[in-house]
Design a protein around this motif. Structure first.
Motif, mmCIF file in Angstrom:
data_model
loop_
_atom_site.group_PDB
_atom_site.id
_atom_site.type_symbol
_atom_site.label_atom_id
_atom_site.label_comp_id
_atom_site.label_asym_id
_atom_site.label_seq_id
_atom_site.Cartn_x
_atom_site.Cartn_y
_atom_site.Cartn_z
ATOM 1 N N ASP A 1 0.831 -1.200 0.000
ATOM 2 C CA ASP A 1 0.000 0.000 0.000
ATOM 3 C C ASP A 1 0.872 1.258 0.000
ATOM 4 O OD1 ASP A 1 0.830 -0.864 2.507
ATOM 5 O OD2 ASP A 1 -1.142 -0.737 3.441
ATOM 6 N N TYR A 2 1.910 1.276 0.813
ATOM 7 C CA TYR A 2 2.816 2.429 0.868
ATOM 8 C C TYR A 2 3.637 2.534 -0.412
ATOM 9 C CZ TYR A 2 6.201 5.714 2.882
ATOM 10 O OH TYR A 2 6.993 6.820 3.139
ATOM 11 N N ARG A 3 4.215 1.424 -0.848
ATOM 12 C CA ARG A 3 5.078 1.441 -2.029
ATOM 13 C C ARG A 3 4.323 1.911 -3.274
ATOM 14 N NH1 ARG A 3 9.824 -1.391 -1.115
ATOM 15 N NH2 ARG A 3 9.838 -2.702 0.758
ATOM 16 N N ILE A 4 3.158 1.332 -3.510
ATOM 17 C CA ILE A 4 2.403 1.638 -4.724
ATOM 18 C C ILE A 4 1.949 3.087 -4.732
ATOM 19 C CG2 ILE A 4 0.257 1.122 -5.965
ATOM 20 C CD1 ILE A 4 0.649 -1.814 -4.955
ATOM 21 N N THR A 5 1.515 3.591 -3.581
ATOM 22 C CA THR A 5 1.048 4.979 -3.544
ATOM 23 C C THR A 5 2.195 5.963 -3.718
ATOM 24 O OG1 THR A 5 1.085 4.936 -1.108
ATOM 25 C CG2 THR A 5 -1.019 4.486 -2.200
ATOM 26 N N LYS A 6 3.383 5.635 -3.225
ATOM 27 C CA LYS A 6 4.520 6.539 -3.423
ATOM 28 C C LYS A 6 4.995 6.499 -4.878
ATOM 29 C CE LYS A 6 4.794 8.350 0.633
ATOM 30 N NZ LYS A 6 4.486 9.786 0.831
ATOM 31 N N THR A 7 4.906 5.340 -5.524
ATOM 32 C CA THR A 7 5.182 5.287 -6.957
ATOM 33 C C THR A 7 4.187 6.153 -7.711
ATOM 34 O OG1 THR A 7 6.049 3.031 -6.762
ATOM 35 C CG2 THR A 7 5.432 3.766 -8.951
ATOM 36 N N GLY A 8 2.923 6.074 -7.307
ATOM 37 C CA GLY A 8 1.900 6.910 -7.928
ATOM 38 C C GLY A 8 2.142 8.392 -7.703
ATOM 39 N N LEU A 9 2.620 8.749 -6.506
ATOM 40 C CA LEU A 9 2.925 10.151 -6.223
ATOM 41 C C LEU A 9 4.024 10.658 -7.148
ATOM 42 C CD1 LEU A 9 2.255 12.516 -4.276
ATOM 43 C CD2 LEU A 9 4.104 11.685 -2.815
ATOM 44 N N ASN A 10 5.009 9.811 -7.420
ATOM 45 C CA ASN A 10 6.045 10.197 -8.377
ATOM 46 C C ASN A 10 5.453 10.386 -9.773
ATOM 47 O OD1 ASN A 10 7.970 10.125 -6.389
ATOM 48 N ND2 ASN A 10 8.837 8.150 -6.988
ATOM 49 N N GLY A 11 4.486 9.555 -10.122
ATOM 50 C CA GLY A 11 3.803 9.737 -11.397
ATOM 51 C C GLY A 11 3.064 11.061 -11.456
ATOM 52 N N LEU A 12 2.461 11.459 -10.344
ATOM 53 C CA LEU A 12 1.796 12.760 -10.279
ATOM 54 C C LEU A 12 2.794 13.880 -10.527
ATOM 55 C CD1 LEU A 12 -0.600 14.639 -9.577
ATOM 56 C CD2 LEU A 12 0.022 14.352 -7.158
ATOM 57 N N THR A 13 3.978 13.769 -9.940
ATOM 58 C CA THR A 13 5.002 14.793 -10.148
ATOM 59 C C THR A 13 5.372 14.915 -11.614
ATOM 60 O OG1 THR A 13 5.922 14.470 -7.933
ATOM 61 C CG2 THR A 13 7.379 15.441 -9.574
ATOM 62 N N ARG A 14 5.565 13.790 -12.282
ATOM 63 C CA ARG A 14 5.914 13.815 -13.702
ATOM 64 C C ARG A 14 4.787 14.428 -14.523
ATOM 65 N NH1 ARG A 14 10.642 13.644 -15.894
ATOM 66 N NH2 ARG A 14 10.106 12.168 -17.551
ATOM 67 N N TYR A 15 3.552 14.100 -14.176
ATOM 68 C CA TYR A 15 2.424 14.682 -14.891
ATOM 69 C C TYR A 15 2.378 16.201 -14.712
ATOM 70 C CZ TYR A 15 -2.151 16.493 -15.841
ATOM 71 O OH TYR A 15 -3.163 17.291 -16.300
ATOM 72 N N LEU A 16 2.527 16.640 -13.485
ATOM 73 C CA LEU A 16 2.477 18.080 -13.218
ATOM 74 C C LEU A 16 3.531 18.823 -14.016
ATOM 75 C CD1 LEU A 16 1.993 17.958 -9.348
ATOM 76 C CD2 LEU A 16 0.287 18.719 -11.014
ATOM 77 N N ASP A 17 4.732 18.247 -14.078
ATOM 78 C CA ASP A 17 5.800 18.885 -14.837
ATOM 79 C C ASP A 17 5.464 18.919 -16.327
ATOM 80 O OD1 ASP A 17 8.666 19.889 -15.071
ATOM 81 O OD2 ASP A 17 8.760 18.081 -16.321
ATOM 82 N N GLY A 18 4.955 17.816 -16.854
ATOM 83 C CA GLY A 18 4.643 17.767 -18.275
ATOM 84 C C GLY A 18 3.494 18.675 -18.659
ATOM 85 N N GLU A 19 2.492 18.761 -17.798
ATOM 86 C CA GLU A 19 1.289 19.533 -18.113
ATOM 87 C C GLU A 19 1.439 21.021 -17.819
ATOM 88 O OE1 GLU A 19 -2.101 19.728 -19.901
ATOM 89 O OE2 GLU A 19 -1.872 17.696 -19.071
ATOM 90 N N TYR A 20 2.137 21.350 -16.740
ATOM 91 C CA TYR A 20 2.163 22.740 -16.278
ATOM 92 C C TYR A 20 3.562 23.355 -16.211
ATOM 93 C CZ TYR A 20 -2.554 21.438 -14.837
ATOM 94 O OH TYR A 20 -3.850 20.993 -14.822
ATOM 95 N N GLY A 21 4.592 22.574 -16.530
ATOM 96 C CA GLY A 21 5.945 23.115 -16.451
ATOM 97 C C GLY A 21 6.155 24.320 -17.344
#
Length: 254
Positions: free
Chosen positions: A177-197
């Motif tokens: 549960d912790y591992r998967i959600t932190k991987t997902g959080l990293n995915g959110l970071t990449r999305y934010l950079d790609g969409e709003y950078g």
């Protein structure tokens, strides 16, 4: 539920060959006077240290915490916030907007730890809770924080992640549960950079290391102050790279 995020174990890779040298050296704000930050899970541990650091740099800091009874650092404002509740997220951002009139920095720090069991032994309720707090919560905070953030010259989002979510690391030892959600959080970071950078947003993930908090335990090798150092540094970016995963001010592998 814990109100601070930290790596439950020090499982991050070091700076990969050449990674640090491939990133632009950031330009930092030495003074955050006039700026406003929202830090979730700021009543203890890493979050409390980040909030204190940003306050000391001159920022107006809001602590997103679940209870009105939680003790906060002197000079830090309270925003009652359970990140798993969308209404709370909206209310907290409205409070910041009404009182401060702006938002420059969002630090997604609040999290819950893992169950410690392998996936086939993990309760579905624990999975749901971790996803709600560790991934859905930060995503909702970004959703509602982006409009005021993007009105500022240098908006920043810092997602406090963990080496336990790094795909480059062996994903074993329980706590799915912790591992998967932190991987997902990293995915959110990449999305934010790609969409709003290209709109000026600087969004980064950070592994604080294994920190002596309620979540990390007493055997951890880092103090909360040490764990908060790099997240605070990322929150000070005036001009610098986004969409990266950091530890000890160096880029690490996803």
């Amino acid at each position: 539920m814990s109100d601070d995020a930290d790596a439950v174990e020090d499982g991050s890779a070091g700076d990969p060959a050449g990674a640090g040298s491939q990133t632009t050296e950031p330009v930092l704000y030495d003074d955050l006077s006039g700026q406003v930050a929202l830090v979730t899970g700021a009543n203890r541990g890493i979050g409390r240290e980040i909030a204190t650091n940003l306050r000391d740099l001159g920022a107006t800091v809001y602590a997103g915490v679940r209870s009105v009874t939680y003790d906060l650092p002197d000079g830090v404002r309270r925003a009652t916030l359970d990140v798993s509740q969308e209404g709370d997220v909206q209310d907290a951002l409205n409070t910041v907007g009404e009182e401060a009139g702006r938002l420059d920095v969002l630090v997604n720090n609040a999290a819950v730890g893992g169950s410690g069991e392998p996936l086939h032994e993990t309760r579905t309720a624990d999975l749901d809770h971790a996803i709600s707090v560790n991934l859905r919560g930060p995503t909702l905070l970004c959703k509602y924080a982006l409009p005021p953030l993007l009105r500022q010259e240098t908006p920043r989002i810092v997602n406090v992640s963990s080496g336990m979510g790094a795909l480059d690391e062996p994903q074993s030892g329980g706590s799915p549960d912790y591992r998967i959600t932190k991987t997902g959080l990293n995915g959110l970071t990449r999305y934010l950079d790609g969409e709003y950078g290209d709109q000026g947003l600087i969004a980064n993930s950070v592994c604080p290391g294994w920190v002596r908090t309620e979540m990390g335990g007493e055997e951890a090798d880092r103090s909360p102050a040490e764990g908060a150092a790099t997240p605070t540094w990322l929150a000070r970016f005036r001009d610098g790279p986004g969409g990266l995963f950091w530890r000890d001010r160096s880029v690490i592998e996803w």
